[in-house]
Structures are given as structure tokens and as C-alpha cells.
Design an enzyme around this catalytic site. Structure first.
Site, PDB file in Angstrom:
ATOM      1  CG  ASN A 107     -12.128   8.718  -6.269  1.00  0.00           C
ATOM      2  OD1 ASN A 107     -12.183   8.096  -7.178  1.00  0.00           O
ATOM      3  ND2 ASN A 107     -11.980   9.758  -5.858  1.00  0.00           N
ATOM      4  CG  ASP A 109      -9.408  16.547 -10.762  1.00  0.00           C
ATOM      5  OD1 ASP A 109      -8.692  15.550 -10.450  1.00  0.00           O
ATOM      6  OD2 ASP A 109      -9.775  17.488  -9.960  1.00  0.00           O
ATOM      7  CG  PHE A 124     -10.971  21.415  -7.078  1.00  0.00           C
ATOM      8  CD1 PHE A 124     -10.732  22.625  -6.389  1.00  0.00           C
ATOM      9  CD2 PHE A 124     -10.455  20.444  -6.264  1.00  0.00           C
ATOM     10  CE1 PHE A 124     -10.146  22.912  -5.267  1.00  0.00           C
ATOM     11  CE2 PHE A 124      -9.698  20.603  -5.347  1.00  0.00           C
ATOM     12  CZ  PHE A 124      -9.479  21.723  -4.707  1.00  0.00           C
ATOM     13  CB  THR A 138     -12.793  25.219  -3.451  1.00  0.00           C
ATOM     14  OG1 THR A 138     -12.415  26.346  -2.476  1.00  0.00           O
ATOM     15  CG2 THR A 138     -12.577  25.830  -4.824  1.00  0.00           C
ATOM     16  CE1 TYR A 169      -1.572   7.212  -6.413  1.00  0.00           C
ATOM     17  CE2 TYR A 169      -3.393   7.902  -7.833  1.00  0.00           C
ATOM     18  CZ  TYR A 169      -2.735   7.175  -6.691  1.00  0.00           C
ATOM     19  OH  TYR A 169      -3.336   6.168  -6.087  1.00  0.00           O
ATOM     20  CG  PHE A 184      -1.849  -1.199   1.348  1.00  0.00           C
ATOM     21  CD1 PHE A 184      -3.084  -0.952   0.593  1.00  0.00           C
ATOM     22  CD2 PHE A 184      -1.584  -1.936   2.056  1.00  0.00           C
ATOM     23  CE1 PHE A 184      -3.891  -1.781   0.703  1.00  0.00           C
ATOM     24  CE2 PHE A 184      -2.583  -3.062   2.091  1.00  0.00           C
ATOM     25  CZ  PHE A 184      -3.845  -2.971   1.536  1.00  0.00           C
TER      26      PHE A 184
HETATM   27  N1  UDP Z   1     -12.675  17.925  -5.506  1.00  0.00           N
HETATM   28  C1  UDP Z   1     -13.115  18.937  -5.246  1.00  0.00           C
HETATM   29  N2  UDP Z   1     -12.907  19.876  -4.013  1.00  0.00           N
HETATM   30  C2  UDP Z   1     -11.875  19.307  -3.124  1.00  0.00           C
HETATM   31  C3  UDP Z   1     -11.303  18.038  -3.379  1.00  0.00           C
HETATM   32  C4  UDP Z   1     -11.795  17.095  -4.412  1.00  0.00           C
HETATM   33  O1  UDP Z   1     -14.090  19.450  -6.050  1.00  0.00           O
HETATM   34  O2  UDP Z   1     -11.525  20.179  -2.169  1.00  0.00           O
HETATM   35  C5  UDP Z   1     -13.075  17.022  -6.701  1.00  0.00           C
HETATM   36  C6  UDP Z   1     -11.884  16.726  -7.244  1.00  0.00           C
HETATM   37  O3  UDP Z   1     -11.749  17.715  -8.382  1.00  0.00           O
HETATM   38  C7  UDP Z   1     -12.331  15.331  -8.109  1.00  0.00           C
HETATM   39  C8  UDP Z   1     -13.282  14.640  -6.837  1.00  0.00           C
HETATM   40  O4  UDP Z   1     -13.642  15.716  -6.012  1.00  0.00           O
HETATM   41  O5  UDP Z   1     -13.162  15.679  -9.048  1.00  0.00           O
HETATM   42  C9  UDP Z   1     -12.645  13.479  -6.015  1.00  0.00           C
HETATM   43  O6  UDP Z   1     -11.226  14.213  -5.755  1.00  0.00           O
HETATM   44  P1  UDP Z   1     -10.249  13.487  -4.623  1.00  0.00           P
HETATM   45  O7  UDP Z   1      -9.021  14.347  -4.567  1.00  0.00           O
HETATM   46  O8  UDP Z   1     -11.125  13.149  -3.531  1.00  0.00           O
HETATM   47  O9  UDP Z   1      -9.866  12.085  -5.197  1.00  0.00           O
HETATM   48  P2  UDP Z   1      -9.294  11.740  -6.482  1.00  0.00           P
HETATM   49  O10 UDP Z   1     -10.414  11.454  -7.881  1.00  0.00           O
HETATM   50  O11 UDP Z   1      -8.536  12.894  -7.406  1.00  0.00           O
HETATM   51  O12 UDP Z   1      -8.440  10.541  -6.444  1.00  0.00           O
END
Ligand code: UDP
Length: 331
Positions: free
Chosen positions: A171, A285, A209, A207, A141, A73
Site C-alpha cells: 500500500n 478485501d 470496513f 468507516t 483489479y 504507471f
Molecule cells: N479501509 C477502511 N475504510 C476506508 C478505506 C479503506 O477500512 O474508508 C480499509 C480497507 O478495507 C483495507 C485497508 O483499509 O483493508 C486499505 O484499503 P485501501 O483502499 O487504502 O487500499 P487497498 O488495500 O484496497 O489497496
């Protein structure tokens, strides 16, 4: 089985330790505590405090404990951070996995269960994503994990007495239902923890995104799997591995939720009308990612049990409200 759990003090690794104990296995945790927490490791599980890139220490850990399987992990898992610090990700995740394989080779460890990710699919040509969907990551990543998958697959081809599974997580969310352990990242950037911190008054707002994605409500869609389901799949897969097996499975619930839907669900669970603002897109993203989880169901009869998003958010909320400072200073 005797199982070495790299990243055993982390969010998913610590849940895996408990799942292994419950299933009658003997886990050993291996963690450098750079992002993990000593307090997340059960008292009766030995913790080797070392880095996975220290191949000598890792090899000795495998040999000395007669390890039957490595659950790997230990990794960094922030898309945004990986865009800013790509070398950190290639170093810890890809080079780290190379070291894990070298140690496995030296110790002749027979099994590996690897944490991969849906981020290896990048912007998929279609959803739901099946395991044969083309893997074209759009952030470091995802690429650092895809490189690791390739290394593992090539290594496996060289050894008939070795088996592995690469589990591509969607997720991961939620906390153990007994409330003992949960998620504690610093800084926290994952959506559900960020939302719950806002609901608990520990951050001013959430926020979003980007709300101009080609999705029904304009926000990104993800497949949120409960961490307890995720780790139970690891145990099931490990127990099923036969010599020279190569198994690849998506781990998700098979349904997507948009960022707005997660926010609405969290408002219902917490009863708090926290502040939300719309911000720009975050680099790296993809618009929409959700799994077709049928392969693991067809082959092993396993499927996620906790598929109600409110239940997942509620279990995370239980942990965050009881542990506002996470594990505190107990590193
Ligand atoms: N997201 C968001 N605001 C935040 C954190 C995440 O809008 O403060 C959105 C992000 O753009 C993605 C989704 O939530 O579309 C999941 O993001 P997270 O970072 O939890 O996991 P990831 O998909 O990047 O592994």
C-alpha cells in the site's frame, strides 16, 4: 536515460518524475488526465496528453523521444471500483498494458518497469509474502494486473534485447517531503487519505470496513510503503536492468499495520479525535497482506528508508492540510 512515464500526472507517476530528475534522467510524462493532474507534472517535463490505448500516439512518443525505458504507471487502482466495474479495469489496465507492449515492440524500446501490485496475491496462504507466493487474485483489479504481468513475461520471452521489472507494490502512502505534490483522487477511497479528510473536517467520519477478520484486532492488515521510497526503488531497478533481465520484486516495508493501528497513528499525528464507525466488510478485501521485501535488498541493496508509519502519515497530512482541494481545478 530517457524515460517515458505513463500516468505521469498521477499520484505515483508524478513522484517518479521528480525522482528521475533528481537522479539525472530525462523523463517525459504521458497521461490522458482522466484521473491525473497537469499541475502535478514539473514545468520542465514535457507532458504528452494521450491515452495509453492509443497505440499509434504511444509508439510515436517512444520513437520521437528516443525512449530507453517505459515506466508504466497508468492504471486504475481501486479494489472496490474494480468489483463494480470489472470491464473498466480490464480495459484500462490489461488492454492498456497490451497497447504499451505493442508500442514498445514497434519502437523496439529496450526496457519496461511495470507497476504491479500485492493484489495479485489475493488471499495469500501465508504472510509475509515472497515473490514466489502463489498469485491468485480475489478482485478484478488484482486480476487485471496479473494478466498484464503474464503478457509482459510472454512478450519478454520473445525478445532477447528487452528487459523488464514487475514491481509488486503493497500500500503506497505519504507525499513528497518538499510538500509540492501529493495524492488527489476523486472520489478518494484509500484509507490514509480518507482518515486525513476526516481529521481535517472534510468528511464526517471514517468507516472501518469490517472488524471480524482473523487478525489480532479484527481489522485488515496492510504494508504501507512511503511513495518516495517506492519511486526511488523504480529508479534503482531501472538503472540495474541489463538486456534480457526479468526482475520481480515486492515493494513494501516488510511489516503490517491494521486499520485500527492506522487510525490510532493518525489521531496521534493530527491530534484530532475524528469519528470512526465500524461498517461491513468491503468486497474483494483480503484479511492480511504484508511483504517480505528481502529479494530487492539482497539483489540490489535497496530497502525502504521511511518505515515509521507516523512519518508516512505526517507527510500525507502536510499535503492534505496545505491543499484541501488537492490540485483544485488545474486539470
Ligand atoms: N479501509 C477502511 N475504510 C476506508 C478505506 C479503506 O477500512 O474508508 C480499509 C480497507 O478495507 C483495507 C485497508 O483499509 O483493508 C486499505 O484499503 P485501501 O483502499 O487504502 O487500499 P487497498 O488495500 O484496497 O489497496
Amino acid at each position: 536515460m530517457r524515460v517515458l512515464v505513463t500516468g505521469g500526472a498521477g499520484y505515483i507517476g508524478s513522484h517518479a518524475l521528480r525522482a528521475l530528475l533528481r537522479a539525472g534522467h530525462s523523463p517525459v510524462a504521458y497521461d490522458n488526465l482522466s484521473r491525473g493532474h497537469r499541475a502535478a507534472v514539473p514545468k520542465d517535463v514535457p507532458l504528452i496528453e494521450a491515452d495509453i490505448r492509443d497505440t499509434d500516439v504511444l509508439t510515436a512518443a517512444l520513437k520521437d523521444n528516443g525512449i530507453d525505458c517505459v515506466m508504466h504507471f497508468a492504471a486504475f487502482a481501486y479494489v472496490g471500483e474494480s468489483v463494480e466495474l470489472p470491464l473498466l479495469y480490464y480495459n484500462n489496465n490489461s488492454r492498456g498494458t497490451l497497447s504499451v507492449l505493442e508500442a514498445i515492440d514497434r519502437a523496439r524500446t529496450p526496457r519496461l518497469v511495470f507497476s504491479s501490485t500485492c493484489a495479485t496475491y489475493g488471499n495469500p496462504p501465508q504472510n509475509p509474502i515472497v515473490e514466489t507466493t502463489v498469485q491468485r487474485p480475489i478482485n478484478p483489479y488484482g486480476m487485471s494486473k496479473l494478466v498484464s504481468e503474464y503478457m509482459i513475461s510472454d512478450y519478454a520471452a520473445s525478445r532477447s534485447d528487452f528487459s523488464y521489472a514487475a514491481l509488486r507494490y503493497f500500500n503506497v502512502a505519504g507525499s513528497s517531503f518538499d510538500g509540492e505534490i501529493g495524492e488527489d483522487h476523486d472520489p478518494e477511497t484509500h484509507l490514509i487519505p480518507v482518515i486525513l479528510q476526516a481529521a481535517l473536517g472534510r468528511r464526517e467520519k471514517v468507516t472501518v470496513f469490517g472488524d471480524d477478520y482473523p487478525t489480532p484486532d479484527g481489522t485488515c492488515i496492510r504494508d504501507y510503503i512511503h511513495v518516495e521510497d517506492l519511486v526511488s526503488a523504480h529508479v534503482r531497478v531501472m538503472e540495474a536492468l541489463k538486456p534480457s533481465d526479468r526482475r520481480i520484486y515486492n515493494l513494501g516495508i516488510g511489516r503490517g499495520h491494521s486499520v485500527r493501528e492506522i487510525i490510532d497513528a493518525a489521531r496521534r499525528v493530527t491530534g484530532v479525535d475524528f469519528k470512526v464507525e465500524i461498517g461491513p466488510r468491503r468486497a474483494g478485501d483480503p484479511a492480511s497482506l504484508y511483504s517480505d521485501p528481502s529479494r530487492i535488498h539482497e539483489e540490489l541493496g535497496w530497502r525502504a528508508q521511511h518505515t515509521d508509519i507516523e512519518e508516512t502519515i505526517r507527510s500525507a497530512y502536510q499535503w492534505f492540510s496545505k491543499n484541501p482541494n488537492g490540485y483544485g481545478d488545474a486539470r
